[in-house]
Design a protein around this motif. Sequence first.
Motif, short mmCIF file in Angstrom:
data_model
loop_
_atom_site.label_atom_id
_atom_site.label_comp_id
_atom_site.label_asym_id
_atom_site.label_seq_id
_atom_site.Cartn_x
_atom_site.Cartn_y
_atom_site.Cartn_z
N LEU A 39 44.94 40.59 44.77
CA LEU A 39 43.49 40.57 44.52
C LEU A 39 42.77 41.46 45.51
O LEU A 39 41.82 42.18 45.16
CB LEU A 39 42.97 39.13 44.61
CG LEU A 39 41.45 38.95 44.51
CD1 LEU A 39 40.92 39.47 43.18
CD2 LEU A 39 41.07 37.49 44.71
N PHE A 40 43.21 41.46 46.75
CA PHE A 40 42.60 42.32 47.77
C PHE A 40 42.77 43.79 47.40
O PHE A 40 41.83 44.58 47.55
CB PHE A 40 43.23 42.04 49.13
CG PHE A 40 42.74 42.95 50.23
CD1 PHE A 40 41.48 42.78 50.77
CD2 PHE A 40 43.55 43.99 50.70
CE1 PHE A 40 41.03 43.63 51.78
CE2 PHE A 40 43.11 44.83 51.70
CZ PHE A 40 41.84 44.65 52.25
N THR A 41 43.95 44.17 46.91
CA THR A 41 44.14 45.58 46.52
C THR A 41 43.22 45.95 45.36
O THR A 41 42.67 47.05 45.31
CB THR A 41 45.61 45.85 46.14
OG1 THR A 41 45.94 45.12 44.95
CG2 THR A 41 46.55 45.47 47.25
N THR A 42 43.05 45.06 44.41
CA THR A 42 42.16 45.32 43.28
C THR A 42 40.73 45.50 43.76
O THR A 42 40.00 46.40 43.30
CB THR A 42 42.23 44.18 42.25
OG1 THR A 42 43.59 43.98 41.85
CG2 THR A 42 41.40 44.48 41.03
N VAL A 90 38.21 42.74 39.21
CA VAL A 90 38.11 41.83 40.36
C VAL A 90 37.70 40.44 39.90
O VAL A 90 38.26 39.42 40.34
CB VAL A 90 37.11 42.38 41.39
CG1 VAL A 90 36.86 41.35 42.50
CG2 VAL A 90 37.62 43.68 41.99
N ILE A 91 36.73 40.37 38.99
CA ILE A 91 36.28 39.07 38.48
C ILE A 91 37.41 38.35 37.75
O ILE A 91 37.68 37.16 37.97
CB ILE A 91 35.06 39.26 37.55
CG1 ILE A 91 33.86 39.79 38.34
CG2 ILE A 91 34.70 37.95 36.86
CD1 ILE A 91 32.70 40.21 37.48
N TYR A 100 41.98 34.20 37.93
CA TYR A 100 43.42 33.91 37.91
C TYR A 100 43.86 33.27 39.23
O TYR A 100 44.60 32.27 39.23
CB TYR A 100 44.20 35.19 37.65
CG TYR A 100 45.67 35.07 37.96
CD1 TYR A 100 46.45 34.11 37.32
CD2 TYR A 100 46.28 35.91 38.89
CE1 TYR A 100 47.80 33.98 37.62
CE2 TYR A 100 47.63 35.80 39.18
CZ TYR A 100 48.39 34.82 38.55
OH TYR A 100 49.72 34.70 38.84
N VAL A 101 43.42 33.83 40.35
CA VAL A 101 43.81 33.28 41.65
C VAL A 101 43.28 31.86 41.82
O VAL A 101 43.97 30.98 42.36
CB VAL A 101 43.31 34.21 42.77
CG1 VAL A 101 43.51 33.55 44.14
CG2 VAL A 101 44.02 35.55 42.72
N MET A 102 42.07 31.60 41.35
CA MET A 102 41.46 30.29 41.53
C MET A 102 42.07 29.24 40.60
O MET A 102 42.21 28.07 40.98
CB MET A 102 39.95 30.39 41.30
CG MET A 102 39.21 31.22 42.35
SD MET A 102 37.44 31.42 41.95
CE MET A 102 36.89 29.71 42.05
N THR A 103 42.40 29.65 39.37
CA THR A 103 42.88 28.67 38.38
C THR A 103 44.40 28.65 38.24
O THR A 103 44.96 27.66 37.76
CB THR A 103 42.28 28.96 37.00
OG1 THR A 103 42.74 30.25 36.55
CG2 THR A 103 40.76 28.97 37.07
N ASP A 104 45.06 29.76 38.61
CA ASP A 104 46.50 29.91 38.47
C ASP A 104 46.95 29.78 37.01
O ASP A 104 48.07 29.35 36.71
CB ASP A 104 47.25 28.88 39.32
CG ASP A 104 48.71 29.30 39.57
OD1 ASP A 104 48.98 30.52 39.55
OD2 ASP A 104 49.57 28.42 39.75
N ARG A 105 46.06 30.18 36.09
CA ARG A 105 46.40 30.14 34.68
C ARG A 105 46.96 31.49 34.27
O ARG A 105 46.30 32.52 34.43
CB ARG A 105 45.18 29.79 33.84
CG ARG A 105 44.59 28.41 34.19
CD ARG A 105 43.47 28.03 33.25
NE ARG A 105 43.96 27.88 31.87
CZ ARG A 105 43.17 27.61 30.84
NH1 ARG A 105 41.86 27.48 31.03
NH2 ARG A 105 43.68 27.49 29.63
N PRO A 106 48.15 31.53 33.70
CA PRO A 106 48.80 32.82 33.39
C PRO A 106 48.01 33.71 32.46
O PRO A 106 48.13 34.94 32.52
CB PRO A 106 50.14 32.38 32.75
CG PRO A 106 50.39 31.01 33.28
CD PRO A 106 49.04 30.38 33.43
#
Length: 530
Positions: free
Chosen positions: A128-131, A35-36, A41-47
């Motif tokens: 992210l919600f599923t994780t 989750v962390i 990833y969601v916040m930075t959008d870095r692959p």
Amino acid sequence: MDMAVVELSRLQFALTAMYHFLFVPLTLGLSFMLVIMETVYVMTDRPIWRDITRFWSKLFGINFVLGVATGLTMEFEFGTNWAYYSHYVGDVFGAPLAIEGLMAFFLEATFVGLMFFGWDKLTKRQHLFTTFMVALGSNLSALWILIANGWMQNPVGADFNPATMRMEVTDFMAVIFNPVAQAKFVHTVSAGYVTASVFVLGVSAWYLLRGRHVGFAKRSFAVAAAFGLASSLSVVVLGDESGYALTENQKMKLAAVEGMWETEAAPAGLSIFGIPSNDQRETAYEVKIPYVLGLISTRSLTGEVAGITPLVEGAATRIRNGLPAYAALETLKQNPKDLAARETFERHKHDLGHALLLKRFVDDPLAATSADIEKAAWSTVPNVPVLFWLFRIMAGLGFAFIAFFAFAVWMTTARRFDKRWFLRIAVLAIPLPWLAAEVGWAVAEYGRQPWAIEGVLPTFLGASSLTVGQLWTTIIGFTLLYGALAVIEVRLMLAAIRKGPECYVPWRPVPAATPRPAPARADFTAVPAE
């Protein structure tokens, strides 16, 4: 009951439970670390953070499958190996396990498929919600299982019904909010977070030592270091809460863990070394830190921590007080409407479990002699040397993890990933949190003996009517099966680690090719004839 059958039943359950718990802590901790990582990833959008999340989720999945497979076996064992236990307390013990299946396991199982196969079907936030739901389901599963186990340690919210000869729930909220269960839950999940942190840190250190996937390894190392330091500190703090719960509910276990044979003047000191002896009933060569045990166990300088010998005397008194309840219960079996017997039973029922201890030494507890009562009272003392040293192994590892993660955090903040000596230690330390967790469970469960349900049902009365041959057959069968599963699991994990993370390219449909026009044919009819 044949004690060989009882001991072999205990051995079989211990083997399957400890094997199952090899997978549980990594599942608990790795789920929230995912989750962390995915949140970053969601916040930075870095692959690269997507690659990190997908790699560790692959290892989580391998571990998750084995945890589910081995956990199912244990629930069946309550019926096959502990039939009278299941009959006696099933109305109470079965409820949290049923809720665990309906609320937690189904939740976890539903979302785990979406977590693995939904990367191209869901948005980043939806995935992210599923994780998060997988992590929540994993930890809720632990909560309900530990509520059931905590009730075994401190049976609140239930009462014995002489009409049905079973324990029945009287206050389900008391079962849920049992202080022992809550302390065990937070302590256990924190230990799981430590386990996952050491695992991620060790694997990341292995990559750094070999100069492979360095960017991936440094980021994973940083997450594990911070998460592990917070978790290791919480394990020690919440372990203190567990010690306080022992003072209130399991005084004999606490005295045995400390090798304290006689009650000390408050506040009692904490033994850091000693050589306890069951035969001599003393602990030699003790080295103590003054006041610490009293402060941990009673939260005061005046609270008293009872010793083993006084607790045995108290157990003998409870055995004698429980005999009238046993006699009244025998009368109620013949005549359930006998009001005098019912009144006697209600007055002494809280000591009935202690009277049942006599059935190990005499067929009819009402015919027990003073010597029988003394034997039964001393049977409430678990193996003191074993508990004394197991606890110190667990506690020593717990404090070592704090120092371990503190240095890892310093390496991360100082960007000093060149400390190869520490990286080697991190790789070698991977098995240690599993050792600490298994030792902790041994202290919790072995220290509860001779009780299946503390003060209510002796362990030797809960076993099924099996034969020694049947038990050896199943023990050997489980050992071979679980050994094969262990080899498969380790090979899969090592193969995934050797392969390393993969650069993930999201799937996109390939547009259909535009058909080319057919080449023009020569029109021979337009050619004039010669």
